[in-house]
Motif scaffolding. Structure first.
Motif, PDB file in Angstrom:
ATOM      1  N   LEU A 295       1.007  -1.128  -0.253  1.00  0.00           N
ATOM      2  CA  LEU A 295       0.102  -0.103  -0.182  1.00  0.00           C
ATOM      3  C   LEU A 295       0.972   1.109   0.108  1.00  0.00           C
ATOM      4  N   ASP A 296       1.236   1.836  -1.130  1.00  0.00           N
ATOM      5  CA  ASP A 296       1.985   2.889  -1.117  1.00  0.00           C
ATOM      6  C   ASP A 296       1.233   4.208  -1.434  1.00  0.00           C
ATOM      7  N   VAL A 297       0.093   4.280  -1.395  1.00  0.00           N
ATOM      8  CA  VAL A 297      -0.899   5.429  -1.605  1.00  0.00           C
ATOM      9  C   VAL A 297      -2.393   5.200  -0.517  1.00  0.00           C
ATOM     10  N   SER A 298      -2.930   6.350  -0.125  1.00  0.00           N
ATOM     11  CA  SER A 298      -4.283   6.190   0.516  1.00  0.00           C
ATOM     12  C   SER A 298      -5.129   6.000  -0.527  1.00  0.00           C
ATOM     13  N   PRO A 299      -5.857   4.995  -0.633  1.00  0.00           N
ATOM     14  CA  PRO A 299      -6.863   4.405  -1.677  1.00  0.00           C
ATOM     15  C   PRO A 299      -8.074   5.184  -1.285  1.00  0.00           C
ATOM     16  N   PRO A 300      -8.917   5.705  -2.150  1.00  0.00           N
ATOM     17  CA  PRO A 300     -10.489   5.890  -2.043  1.00  0.00           C
ATOM     18  C   PRO A 300     -11.137   5.135  -1.189  1.00  0.00           C
ATOM     19  N   ALA A 301     -12.314   5.645  -0.667  1.00  0.00           N
ATOM     20  CA  ALA A 301     -13.166   4.857   0.286  1.00  0.00           C
ATOM     21  C   ALA A 301     -13.561   3.728  -0.406  1.00  0.00           C
ATOM     22  N   LEU A 302     -13.281   2.238   0.374  1.00  0.00           N
ATOM     23  CA  LEU A 302     -13.737   1.079  -0.539  1.00  0.00           C
ATOM     24  C   LEU A 302     -15.087   0.513   0.334  1.00  0.00           C
ATOM     25  N   SER A 303     -15.624  -0.189  -0.498  1.00  0.00           N
ATOM     26  CA  SER A 303     -16.856  -0.746   0.049  1.00  0.00           C
ATOM     27  C   SER A 303     -16.418  -2.210   1.132  1.00  0.00           C
ATOM     28  N   GLY A 304     -15.422  -2.708   0.739  1.00  0.00           N
ATOM     29  CA  GLY A 304     -14.733  -3.801   1.526  1.00  0.00           C
ATOM     30  C   GLY A 304     -13.356  -4.038   0.951  1.00  0.00           C
ATOM     31  N   LEU A 305     -12.552  -4.788   1.904  1.00  0.00           N
ATOM     32  CA  LEU A 305     -11.315  -5.285   1.538  1.00  0.00           C
ATOM     33  C   LEU A 305     -10.944  -6.630   2.222  1.00  0.00           C
ATOM     34  N   ARG A 306     -10.803  -7.599   1.348  1.00  0.00           N
ATOM     35  CA  ARG A 306     -10.374  -9.001   1.953  1.00  0.00           C
ATOM     36  C   ARG A 306      -9.089  -9.046   1.318  1.00  0.00           C
ATOM     37  N   VAL A 307      -8.315  -9.729   2.438  1.00  0.00           N
ATOM     38  CA  VAL A 307      -6.851  -9.844   2.305  1.00  0.00           C
ATOM     39  C   VAL A 307      -6.553 -11.340   2.615  1.00  0.00           C
ATOM     40  N   ASP A 308      -6.602 -12.036   1.337  1.00  0.00           N
ATOM     41  CA  ASP A 308      -6.445 -13.738   1.511  1.00  0.00           C
ATOM     42  C   ASP A 308      -4.900 -13.739   1.189  1.00  0.00           C
ATOM     43  N   GLY A 309      -4.160 -12.929   0.515  1.00  0.00           N
ATOM     44  CA  GLY A 309      -2.858 -12.911   0.277  1.00  0.00           C
ATOM     45  C   GLY A 309      -1.869 -11.945   1.539  1.00  0.00           C
ATOM     46  N   THR A 310      -1.217 -11.088   0.998  1.00  0.00           N
ATOM     47  CA  THR A 310      -0.441 -10.182   1.939  1.00  0.00           C
ATOM     48  C   THR A 310      -0.653  -8.677   1.273  1.00  0.00           C
ATOM     49  N   LEU A 311      -0.906  -7.926   2.350  1.00  0.00           N
ATOM     50  CA  LEU A 311      -0.986  -6.279   2.254  1.00  0.00           C
ATOM     51  C   LEU A 311       0.194  -5.799   3.174  1.00  0.00           C
ATOM     52  N   VAL A 312       0.997  -5.167   2.662  1.00  0.00           N
ATOM     53  CA  VAL A 312       2.099  -4.443   3.499  1.00  0.00           C
ATOM     54  C   VAL A 312       2.005  -2.846   3.393  1.00  0.00           C
TER      55      VAL A 312
END
Length: 433
Positions: A295-312
């Motif tokens: 995550l290198d930017v602040s994304p726009p507001a999401l309806s949902g986020l599922r992390v089955d892999g990796t988010l750094v």
């Protein structure tokens, strides 16, 4: 499930939890060998996959610390000629060490059999174990009997004493049998574990110095790892690899790199990461298993986020706004060695009437072996009250010195199971330290 939110990290939602920095640990390092192609697939501590070719179809994969540097690297046993080929790095190339070892039908085992910090090889031959404490062709330094023909051998430091010993899996009974010394005798521990089609591997999954048994279930392409050598439910499970892969594990030297340097992660801001277009406001986003995103930017507001892999999280001030966040893989903000010193804010904005997977609204859920690993400032971020804070109190006294300053926000946690009794307050002044 583990959660650690420390100074420098803010979570704005129904839940705000603080814990000392370093409360969570990195995930297990797993390697899979494709016997059809000779290709290795290594899953590092943050879930990213590293691949390279070493060996040929039909080779038996090995992992060990051949050069005594603390990292386990690849090796191959080639049944067609009886030779062992060892590398001192987890990369493709020619063998750094090779020698003739064993006979057809032997099962090679890697381990530190004498506790000197260096891995060598043993072989299992129809209920008899032959151990050498040096890498090279030669007779065994000693041998002993354990198990019966047909048992599947494996090796690990099952009691945390620094010495590798032998374990067996008996498909006829479904039991695992462990020895705590390299000598003939009955098992020191035994427990029912897995099914006959499972593939056994051993590792220090929780980094506590003791190795425990795990399984790879080919028909699910899923790992089940337990932190105790007993008949218990898995502490962690995840999908990785293909049905025909051969699993193994160790300290691979790949590390959990700081987010700003994590080479295995694709950028959130890169359209190629998402197949051509970056997620937009209102979108529900999934990071699939086996994929690492930074995550290198602040994304726009999401309806949902599922992390089955990796988010750094990259090392910059970042805000992540979403109706809900579910982690079945790995979410990392900072590392124990390099804490996150910027501001990371996760805000949950879902409708109060929304029901996410039967868990209610504004969910920050960690499930199915997922891990949330957050490391911020090492300042004291939580403590206990000296005395109960009465309703309407405007001051509190805490048990230990803290670094709070006027303007800082704190949460006074509920004393029962009703999380709505937690109260958020702003520090106006501090008397003492």
């Amino acid at each position: 499930m583990r959660r650690a939110i420390t100074a420098g990290l803010a979570l704005a939602a129904l839940l705000l939890i603080s814990a000392p920095a370093g409360a969570a640990t990195a995930g297990p390092e797993i390697a899979q060998f494709d016997p059809d192609t000779g290709r290795w697939h290594m899953r590092d501590a943050v879930g990213a996959t590293h691949t390279f070719y070493y060996g040929v179809p039909g080779d038996v994969p090995l992992l060990g610390d051949w050069d005594c540097d603390g990292d386990d690297t690849v090796g191959m046993y080639r049944p067609s000629n009886g030779f062992v080929y060892l590398r001192n790095t987890n990369t493709g190339g020619v063998a750094d060490i090779n020698f003739f070892y064993g006979v057809a039908g032997d099962v090679p085992l890697a381990g530190d059999w004498n506790g000197d910090g260096c891995d060598t090889l043993a072989i299992y031959r129809s209920g008899r174990v032959f151990v050498r404490n040096t890498l090279g062709t030669g007779v065994a330094d000693y041998d002993f009997y354990f198990g019966v023909p047909g048992d599947r051998p494996f090796a690990g430091d099952f009691d945390g004493d620094g010495t590798t010993t032998v374990g067996l899996y008996r498909t006829t009974s479904g039991f695992a049998y462990l020895r705590q010394s390299n000598s003939s005798g009955i098992a020191d521990a035994e427990f029912f574990f897995g099914t006959p089609s499972d593939r056994i591997l051993v590792g220090d999954w929780d980094r506590n110095g003791t190795e425990t048994v795990g399984i790879f279930r080919p028909d699910e392409t899923r790992f089940y790892l337990s932190n105790t050598n007993a008949t218990v439910e898995a502490d962690r499970d995840f999908r990785f690899g293909e049905t025909h892969f051969i699993p193994t594990a160790g300290r691979l030297g790949l590390g959990a790199a700081p987010p700003s340097a994590h080479a295995g992660a694709a950028l959130w801001s890169d359209p190629a990461t998402w197949g051509g277009s970056v997620p937009v406001a209102g979108e529900t986003v999934t990071i699939p298993a086996g994929t690492a995103v930074r995550l290198d930017v602040s994304p726009p507001a999401l309806s949902g986020l599922r992390v089955d892999g990796t988010l750094v999280f990259d090392r910059r001030n970042l805000s992540l706004t979403t109706d809900w966040l579910v982690v079945t893989g790995y979410l990392q903000i900072g590392t124990a060695g390099e804490p996150f010193e910027q501001q990371a804010t996760i805000t949950l904005t879902g409708s109060p009437t929304e029901d996410v997977m039967g868990m209610g609204a504004r969910v920050f859920g960690v499930m199915g072996g997922g891990l949330v690993d957050m490391h911020g400032s090492t300042d004291v971020t939580w403590t206990r009250l000296v005395a109960t804070a009465a309703e309407g109190a405007t001051s509190i006294t805490v048990q230990q010195p803290v670094g709070w300053q006027p303007g800082d926000q704190i949460v006074i946690a509920s004393t029962d199971f009703d999380y709505e009794q937690a109260e958020q307050r702003t520090i106006t002044s501090v008397d003492g330290t």
